[in-house]
Write a protein that holds these residues in place. Structure first.
Motif, short mmCIF file in Angstrom:
data_model
loop_
_atom_site.label_atom_id
_atom_site.label_comp_id
_atom_site.label_asym_id
_atom_site.label_seq_id
_atom_site.Cartn_x
_atom_site.Cartn_y
_atom_site.Cartn_z
N ASP A 247 1.12 2.66 -3.28
CA ASP A 247 -0.13 3.00 -3.98
C ASP A 247 -0.27 4.52 -4.01
O ASP A 247 -0.58 5.14 -3.00
CB ASP A 247 -1.31 2.35 -3.24
CG ASP A 247 -2.64 2.56 -3.96
OD1 ASP A 247 -2.85 3.64 -4.55
OD2 ASP A 247 -3.49 1.66 -3.88
N LEU A 248 -0.05 5.12 -5.17
CA LEU A 248 0.04 6.58 -5.26
C LEU A 248 -1.27 7.27 -4.90
O LEU A 248 -1.27 8.41 -4.42
CB LEU A 248 0.50 6.99 -6.65
CG LEU A 248 1.91 6.50 -7.04
CD1 LEU A 248 2.31 7.06 -8.39
CD2 LEU A 248 2.93 6.88 -5.97
N ARG A 249 -2.39 6.60 -5.11
CA ARG A 249 -3.68 7.20 -4.72
C ARG A 249 -3.79 7.31 -3.21
O ARG A 249 -4.17 8.36 -2.68
CB ARG A 249 -4.84 6.37 -5.29
CG ARG A 249 -6.22 6.94 -4.96
CD ARG A 249 -7.31 6.00 -5.48
NE ARG A 249 -7.22 4.69 -4.87
CZ ARG A 249 -7.74 4.38 -3.68
NH1 ARG A 249 -8.35 5.30 -2.95
NH2 ARG A 249 -7.63 3.16 -3.20
N LEU A 250 -3.45 6.24 -2.52
CA LEU A 250 -3.49 6.26 -1.06
C LEU A 250 -2.44 7.20 -0.50
O LEU A 250 -2.69 7.97 0.44
CB LEU A 250 -3.27 4.85 -0.50
CG LEU A 250 -4.36 3.81 -0.79
CD1 LEU A 250 -3.92 2.45 -0.25
CD2 LEU A 250 -5.68 4.22 -0.15
N LYS B 148 -1.68 15.20 1.25
CA LYS B 148 -2.59 16.36 1.29
C LYS B 148 -3.18 16.63 2.67
O LYS B 148 -3.89 17.62 2.86
CB LYS B 148 -3.72 16.16 0.28
CG LYS B 148 -3.23 16.19 -1.17
CD LYS B 148 -4.37 15.91 -2.14
CE LYS B 148 -3.87 15.94 -3.58
NZ LYS B 148 -4.95 15.59 -4.55
N ASP C 198 -1.16 9.81 -1.85
CA ASP C 198 -1.50 11.21 -2.09
C ASP C 198 -2.46 11.75 -1.04
O ASP C 198 -2.42 12.94 -0.70
CB ASP C 198 -2.12 11.36 -3.48
CG ASP C 198 -2.04 12.79 -3.98
OD1 ASP C 198 -0.96 13.41 -3.86
OD2 ASP C 198 -3.06 13.31 -4.47
N SER C 199 -3.29 10.88 -0.48
CA SER C 199 -4.21 11.33 0.57
C SER C 199 -3.45 11.66 1.86
O SER C 199 -3.91 12.49 2.66
CB SER C 199 -5.27 10.26 0.84
OG SER C 199 -4.69 9.09 1.38
N ASP D 275 0.82 -1.22 0.00
CA ASP D 275 0.00 0.00 0.00
C ASP D 275 0.86 1.26 0.00
O ASP D 275 0.45 2.30 -0.53
CB ASP D 275 -0.91 0.05 1.23
CG ASP D 275 -2.03 -0.97 1.20
OD1 ASP D 275 -2.38 -1.43 0.10
OD2 ASP D 275 -2.53 -1.32 2.29
#
Length: 284
Positions: free
Chosen positions: A102-105, A111, A107-108, A99
């Motif tokens: 996992d660039l989506r996770l 931010k 990135d959260s 995980d």
């Protein structure tokens, strides 16, 4: 002639890239660190942590519980305390090693305006985060203005050289060290959010002076900071402020540091300071 000109441009470009990278690495972070020594956290301490993050209406809080073997319970505990002092969105991700790429996770996390790292085992946390995009995302959030907070293991990971809790010369785990010997301290790579200091936690409660002195002997160029339970330091703009119920012990500058023939650490003097709530001290 054209070839020489191309080579010259390449050299200039590489030089600019190197200078740009150096400037980026040495840039003062816009964010802050809120480092808790473990133990009970009263609502005043939690409120101070949230205040340090200076959350705007759209900002959210991210909890990272990877240090804990009971991640769900750790998240529930801090979530409940946070909800008593803020209405901001609170989310949590218990990252696995896969995980953490996992660039989506990831990135959260980047931010989030307040990132909270729970207690547990600092080695467990770093096993997930080290050499991953998640490691970079936490640093990026700090550079951009987020508050990175942690308690106990979440405090230990702040250092570049992280105390693991183990002794090289004793296989039995002890709350503090039972000797002051050279090459007894075991450290590992931490997050490196602080590069000039080594953090220890549960400090006065567990009488960890031997452990801190061992860290200072192995890294005499560092400032060694012992944070007691229910207490934190807030670091921003090269200044540390003590927040909470008890004290923070700061050790530095050993004078005439030597090792005798039996391998024991000796020195003539050190700078040793004790601070309580509201007191400040400089930190690079």
């Amino acid at each position: 002639m054209k070839l020489k000109f191309t080579k010259a441009l390449l050299i200039i470009g590489l030089g600019c890239l190197s200078l740009s990278s150096f400037a980026k690495e040495t840039k003062e972070p816009k964010g802050s660190l809120f480092i808790i020594g473990g133990g009970a956290k009263d609502q005043q301490l939690i409120r101070s942590m949230v205040d340090a993050a200076a959350l705007s209406a759209s900002d959210y809080i991210m909890i990272l519980p990877m240090a804990s073997t009971v991640a769900d319970a750790s998240v529930a505990d801090i979530r409940e305390q946070l909800q008593e002092v803020t209405d901001h969105k609170i989310t949590a991700i218990n990252f696995s090693k896969s995980d953490a790429s996992d660039l989506r996770l990831v990135d959260s996390v980047r931010k989030a305006k307040l990132i909270y790292i729970t207690g547990g085992d600092q080695n467990r946390f770093m096993a997930v985060v080290e050499h991953s995009p998640l490691f970079d995302a936490i640093h990026s959030a700090y550079q951009q203005g987020a508050c990175i907070a942690g308690t106990s293991a979440g405090a230990a990971i702040m250092s570049d050289q992280m105390i693991t809790g183990e002794q090289a010369q004793d296989s039995t785990y002890r709350a503090t060290f039972n000797r002051l010997n050279k090459d007894n301290l075991v450290t590992a790579k931490g997050m490196g959010l602080i590069r000039t200091a080594i953090i220890d936690q549960h400090f006065i409660k567990r009488s960890r002076y031997n452990r801190l002195f061992s860290a200072l002997a192995e890294h005499p160029d560092k400032v060694c900071i012992g944070i007691d339970e229910s207490t934190a330091i807030l670091i921003h703009n090269k200044k540390a402020k003590v927040v909470g119920q008890f004290q923070v012990v700061v050790a530095s500058n050993p004078v005439k540091l030597e090792v005798n023939k039996e391998g024991r650490i000796i020195w003539d003097d050190i700078r040793l300071s004790i601070y309580d709530n509201g007191k400040t001290f400089p930190i690079q």
